[in-house]
Design a protein around this motif. Sequence first.
Motif, PDB file in Angstrom:
ATOM      1  N   LEU A   1       0.945  -1.028  -0.396  1.00  0.00           N
ATOM      2  CA  LEU A   1      -0.299   0.400  -0.149  1.00  0.00           C
ATOM      3  C   LEU A   1       0.773   1.316   0.057  1.00  0.00           C
ATOM      4  N   LEU A   2       0.513   2.032  -1.382  1.00  0.00           N
ATOM      5  CA  LEU A   2       1.156   3.072  -0.785  1.00  0.00           C
ATOM      6  C   LEU A   2       0.142   4.844  -0.552  1.00  0.00           C
ATOM      7  N   GLY A   3       0.993   5.426   0.143  1.00  0.00           N
ATOM      8  CA  GLY A   3       0.174   6.504   0.997  1.00  0.00           C
ATOM      9  C   GLY A   3      -0.380   7.785  -0.155  1.00  0.00           C
ATOM     10  N   HIS A   4      -0.487   7.976  -2.226  1.00  0.00           N
ATOM     11  CA  HIS A   4      -0.496   8.702  -2.384  1.00  0.00           C
ATOM     12  C   HIS A   4      -2.681   9.366  -2.427  1.00  0.00           C
ATOM     13  N   THR A   5      -2.794  10.382  -1.664  1.00  0.00           N
ATOM     14  CA  THR A   5      -3.427  10.727  -1.969  1.00  0.00           C
ATOM     15  C   THR A   5      -4.498  11.607  -3.325  1.00  0.00           C
ATOM     16  N   LEU A   6      -5.623  12.281  -3.453  1.00  0.00           N
ATOM     17  CA  LEU A   6      -6.529  12.412  -4.300  1.00  0.00           C
ATOM     18  C   LEU A   6      -5.549  13.743  -4.975  1.00  0.00           C
ATOM     19  N   ASP A   7      -4.628  13.896  -3.983  1.00  0.00           N
ATOM     20  CA  ASP A   7      -3.946  15.812  -4.473  1.00  0.00           C
ATOM     21  C   ASP A   7      -2.924  15.506  -5.277  1.00  0.00           C
TER      22      ASP A   7
ATOM     23  N   LEU B   1      -5.691   5.596  -1.266  1.00  0.00           N
ATOM     24  CA  LEU B   1      -6.698   7.307  -0.093  1.00  0.00           C
ATOM     25  C   LEU B   1      -6.179   7.868  -2.113  1.00  0.00           C
ATOM     26  N   LEU B   2      -7.095   7.497  -2.716  1.00  0.00           N
ATOM     27  CA  LEU B   2      -6.716   8.335  -4.015  1.00  0.00           C
ATOM     28  C   LEU B   2      -8.101   9.215  -3.976  1.00  0.00           C
ATOM     29  N   GLY B   3      -9.416   8.295  -3.124  1.00  0.00           N
ATOM     30  CA  GLY B   3     -10.161   9.556  -2.596  1.00  0.00           C
ATOM     31  C   GLY B   3     -10.395  10.680  -1.681  1.00  0.00           C
ATOM     32  N   VAL B   4      -9.648  10.525  -0.983  1.00  0.00           N
ATOM     33  CA  VAL B   4      -8.845  11.301   0.053  1.00  0.00           C
ATOM     34  C   VAL B   4      -7.959  12.429  -0.043  1.00  0.00           C
ATOM     35  N   ARG B   5      -8.267  13.704   0.531  1.00  0.00           N
ATOM     36  CA  ARG B   5      -7.461  14.885   0.588  1.00  0.00           C
ATOM     37  C   ARG B   5      -6.369  14.816   1.258  1.00  0.00           C
ATOM     38  N   ARG B   6      -4.606  15.730   1.171  1.00  0.00           N
ATOM     39  CA  ARG B   6      -3.854  15.334   1.697  1.00  0.00           C
ATOM     40  C   ARG B   6      -3.899  15.945   3.215  1.00  0.00           C
ATOM     41  N   ASN B   7      -4.932  16.740   3.292  1.00  0.00           N
ATOM     42  CA  ASN B   7      -5.147  17.812   4.359  1.00  0.00           C
ATOM     43  C   ASN B   7      -5.432  16.075   5.798  1.00  0.00           C
ATOM     44  N   VAL B   8      -6.626  15.390   5.162  1.00  0.00           N
ATOM     45  CA  VAL B   8      -6.897  14.846   5.572  1.00  0.00           C
ATOM     46  C   VAL B   8      -6.333  13.347   6.214  1.00  0.00           C
ATOM     47  N   THR B   9      -5.137  13.366   5.779  1.00  0.00           N
ATOM     48  CA  THR B   9      -4.439  12.191   6.423  1.00  0.00           C
ATOM     49  C   THR B   9      -3.211  13.511   7.094  1.00  0.00           C
ATOM     50  N   ARG B  10      -3.047  15.115   7.520  1.00  0.00           N
ATOM     51  CA  ARG B  10      -1.930  15.160   8.548  1.00  0.00           C
ATOM     52  C   ARG B  10      -3.556  15.897  10.095  1.00  0.00           C
ATOM     53  N   GLN B  11      -4.643  16.250   9.574  1.00  0.00           N
ATOM     54  CA  GLN B  11      -5.185  15.797  10.715  1.00  0.00           C
ATOM     55  C   GLN B  11      -5.287  15.018  10.918  1.00  0.00           C
ATOM     56  N   LEU B  12      -5.537  13.580  10.870  1.00  0.00           N
ATOM     57  CA  LEU B  12      -5.415  11.596  11.248  1.00  0.00           C
ATOM     58  C   LEU B  12      -3.803  12.360  12.662  1.00  0.00           C
ATOM     59  N   CYS B  13      -3.347  12.381  11.583  1.00  0.00           N
ATOM     60  CA  CYS B  13      -1.651  12.725  12.350  1.00  0.00           C
ATOM     61  C   CYS B  13      -1.985  13.066  13.799  1.00  0.00           C
ATOM     62  N   ALA B  14      -2.566  14.652  13.065  1.00  0.00           N
ATOM     63  CA  ALA B  14      -3.292  15.464  14.543  1.00  0.00           C
ATOM     64  C   ALA B  14      -3.493  15.213  15.870  1.00  0.00           C
ATOM     65  N   ASP B  15      -4.383  14.332  15.488  1.00  0.00           N
ATOM     66  CA  ASP B  15      -5.708  13.811  16.087  1.00  0.00           C
ATOM     67  C   ASP B  15      -4.877  12.561  17.316  1.00  0.00           C
ATOM     68  N   LEU B  16      -3.902  11.847  16.678  1.00  0.00           N
ATOM     69  CA  LEU B  16      -3.298  10.079  16.911  1.00  0.00           C
ATOM     70  C   LEU B  16      -1.847  10.770  17.732  1.00  0.00           C
TER      71      LEU B  16
END
Length: 343
Positions: A134-140, A173-188
């Motif tokens: 799995l690779l972390g490429h996002t919608l962006d 994550l091709l349907g997920v925005r980059r800001n969502v991954t950053r927010q998840l990291c912050a939440d965790l």
Amino acid sequence: MRHAVRDWLGRFAPDGVVAVGLSGGADSLALTATAAVEAEVVDAYIVDHGLQDGSAEVAARAAEVALRLGCRSARVLTVEVGTEGGLEAAARRARYAALDAARFEPYRGREQARSVLPGADSGANSLRPGMPVLLGHTLDDQAETVLLGLARGSGGRSIQGMTEYAEPWGRPLLGVRRNVTRQLCADLGLTPWEDPHNTAPEFTRVRLRTEVLPLLEEVLGGGVAAALARTAAQLREDGATLDALAENLLNSAIDGEALILETLTTVAPALRRRVIRAWLLGGGAKSLTDSNLRAVEALVTDWRGQGGVAVGGSVTGTRLVAAREHGRLILTHSEPDRGRHHH
């Protein structure tokens, strides 16, 4: 994030056994955290490119985080990056070669440092099925890829972007925005590593990310990244249909290793070029361009006695040439000093 990964696993890895390519950046870190919750087994692979001071420490920290998040194992893969094609391309080749080789390695405990050089034989242990990586490429990332493809001008195939699964690479994550991954990291409470290369303006993709896409969003009123990703998805669906039709046509046009011209002359150009492309690649052609394809197509549709067309493959000092002969397209090998034409 969990819905995206769960959906991907259900369609492409129902056994729930996957690897994750972890750079330590926000996208791959968020993906690793999510996969550790949603998948049955996750092995983390951290590639150390050795291009910056302290890269080994960054890789070791990423491995520790992966184990803390619940990965079964975390392996650091040390690679040597060449220079061919520029730093970005060389690093990408080394990274993908190492990840591809590592997925065939048997599990040997929770943590393992392993050196994998570019070009490693990923089939060395082919009796053991390799896991999807799995690779972390996002919608962006997808939007940037589509823009790069658009600039190349190589037709629909070049702006189809990345696909959700092209064995062994999975992109949930091709349907997920980059800001969502950053927010998840912050939440965790996770602190992503910020790769200096991701802000270096000498890299084309960085300028697309920091200058071009924001300008497009401003000028066109927002939604540009999502629209580009949506366009790529539609083109992939169209492309898959055309490729299936072209495969049927190729089967009816093939005669040994040659193509029967009569079968190709009356079909739509989009299908004909796909048939020619598949036939050329199957015969060993390399790095085909749009102009290559159109020159070979002209042997079928605009025959004026022209010679063969060099198509990029070579064997032992000769080069691969597509030519017309007795109502067929054939592939032959030409000496380099004989120029473009095959007699």
